[in-house]
Design a protein around this motif. Structure first.
Motif, short mmCIF file in Angstrom:
data_model
loop_
_atom_site.label_atom_id
_atom_site.label_comp_id
_atom_site.label_asym_id
_atom_site.label_seq_id
_atom_site.Cartn_x
_atom_site.Cartn_y
_atom_site.Cartn_z
N LEU A 37 0.81 -1.22 0.00
CA LEU A 37 0.00 0.00 0.00
C LEU A 37 0.84 1.27 0.00
O LEU A 37 0.33 2.36 -0.23
N GLY A 38 2.13 1.12 0.28
CA GLY A 38 3.02 2.28 0.21
C GLY A 38 3.21 3.03 1.51
O GLY A 38 3.82 4.09 1.53
N ALA A 39 2.71 2.49 2.61
CA ALA A 39 2.84 3.18 3.90
C ALA A 39 3.31 2.19 4.96
O ALA A 39 3.02 1.00 4.89
N LYS A 40 4.05 2.70 5.94
CA LYS A 40 4.45 1.86 7.05
C LYS A 40 3.23 1.58 7.93
O LYS A 40 2.35 2.43 8.09
N VAL A 41 3.20 0.38 8.47
CA VAL A 41 2.05 -0.04 9.25
C VAL A 41 2.47 -0.27 10.70
O VAL A 41 3.49 -0.92 10.95
N TYR A 42 1.70 0.28 11.61
CA TYR A 42 1.96 0.09 13.03
C TYR A 42 0.71 -0.52 13.67
O TYR A 42 -0.40 -0.01 13.52
N THR A 43 0.89 -1.64 14.34
CA THR A 43 -0.23 -2.27 15.04
C THR A 43 0.17 -2.49 16.49
O THR A 43 1.31 -2.86 16.78
N LYS A 44 -0.76 -2.27 17.38
CA LYS A 44 -0.49 -2.43 18.81
C LYS A 44 -0.70 -3.88 19.24
O LYS A 44 -1.61 -4.55 18.77
N CYS A 45 0.16 -4.32 20.12
CA CYS A 45 0.02 -5.65 20.69
C CYS A 45 -1.20 -5.67 21.61
O CYS A 45 -1.46 -4.72 22.35
N ASN A 46 -1.96 -6.75 21.54
CA ASN A 46 -3.13 -6.90 22.39
C ASN A 46 -2.86 -8.01 23.41
O ASN A 46 -2.96 -9.19 23.08
N PRO A 47 -2.48 -7.65 24.64
CA PRO A 47 -2.15 -8.69 25.63
C PRO A 47 -3.35 -9.53 26.02
O PRO A 47 -3.19 -10.64 26.50
N VAL A 53 -9.13 -12.96 17.46
CA VAL A 53 -7.83 -12.56 16.92
C VAL A 53 -7.11 -13.82 16.45
O VAL A 53 -6.47 -14.51 17.23
N TRP A 54 -7.24 -14.12 15.17
CA TRP A 54 -6.68 -15.35 14.64
C TRP A 54 -5.16 -15.33 14.66
O TRP A 54 -4.53 -14.36 14.28
N PHE A 55 -4.59 -16.43 15.12
CA PHE A 55 -3.14 -16.67 15.14
C PHE A 55 -2.40 -15.65 16.01
O PHE A 55 -1.19 -15.51 15.89
N ASN A 56 -3.13 -14.95 16.90
CA ASN A 56 -2.52 -13.96 17.80
C ASN A 56 -1.64 -12.97 17.03
O ASN A 56 -0.55 -12.59 17.47
N LEU A 57 -2.13 -12.56 15.87
CA LEU A 57 -1.38 -11.66 15.01
C LEU A 57 -2.21 -10.41 14.75
O LEU A 57 -3.32 -10.49 14.21
N ALA A 58 -1.68 -9.25 15.16
CA ALA A 58 -2.41 -7.99 14.98
C ALA A 58 -2.20 -7.49 13.55
O ALA A 58 -1.17 -6.90 13.24
N VAL A 59 -3.16 -7.75 12.68
CA VAL A 59 -3.10 -7.33 11.28
C VAL A 59 -4.34 -6.52 10.97
O VAL A 59 -5.46 -6.96 11.24
N ASN A 60 -4.15 -5.32 10.42
CA ASN A 60 -5.29 -4.50 10.05
C ASN A 60 -6.07 -5.17 8.92
O ASN A 60 -5.49 -5.61 7.93
#
Length: 219
Positions: A37-47, A53-60
């Protein structure tokens, strides 16, 4: 979920395996497209992760990508049953409407070298496979090109389909890379394959577009 000790799956285990493979394919398509998409992606960890949340992976989530992939699997079947790979083709379109394919990612299904039992570790290995994909999609030349895209020079687009990868648009000089795999108890394994322009040719493309001009490179 009660796991069997043999390679023959119970109906419940088969449903769970198909569900795992389905969400693996959906998450994979989203990760690949998101990386272009051309942009850096930041996702917060969800403790306090939960079953949503499949596979414990924070993906938008990218709804349009998920809907398209689900539609394909509803037509052709899950990748573990149809044995057809889910392919994500990444291509470049210039301001002059010229098109060039950069790479094709395949979430593939191949024969297993040995039988595998259904157990909880399969889900964990699928999560590791996705985390690997997050990393490798960001070390290829196409990622560098996506970071430089813009309406005045070129944009990066995608196409999703199921079946054998369409190699004609990549030309004769392309490289093939495979990344990890997960053996599943239906005599098959799941793996990622990237088919893309050779590194030298990709760097030629980057240099051409950095000069803010498009030149047709023979395939």
């Amino acid at each position: 979920m009660k796991m069997s000790t043999g390679t023959k799956l119970t109906p419940e285990e088969r449903r769970d395996l198909d569900k795992f493979a389905k969400f693996l394919a959906l998450k994979s398509a989203v990760i690949i497209v998101e990386s272009r998409l051309g942009a850096k992606v930041y996702t917060k960890c969800n403790p306090a992760s939960n079953k949503d949340v499949w596979f414990n992976l924070a993906v938008n989530d990218l709804p349009e990508v998920s809907v398209e992939a689900k539609k394909l699997m509803s037509i052709h079947g899950e990748i573990t049953t149809s044995r057809q790979p889910l392919c994500v083709e990444i291509y470049l379109r210039t301001a002059d409407d010229d098109v060039m394919t950069l790479e094709t990612w395949c979430i593939g299904v191949g024969p297993a070298q040995s039988d595998s039992r259904m157990n909880y570790s399969i889900y964990g290995r699928m999560g590791i496979l996705l985390k690997t994909l997050v990393s490798v999609t960001r070390v290829t030349p196409a990622y560098r090109m996506s970071r430089r895209q813009g309406p005045d020079n070129y944009t990066i687009n995608y196409k999703i389909y199921m079946g054998d990868p369409q190699l004609d648009s990549l030309g004769k000089l392309f490289c093939r890379s495979s990344y990890s795999d997960v053996k599943v108890p239906v005599q098959c394994r799941l793996f990622f394959t990237r088919l893309g322009l050779a590194k030298k040719k990709s760097l030629q493309c980057i240099g051409a577009f950095n000069a803010i001009r498009y030149q047709s490179l023979p395939l």
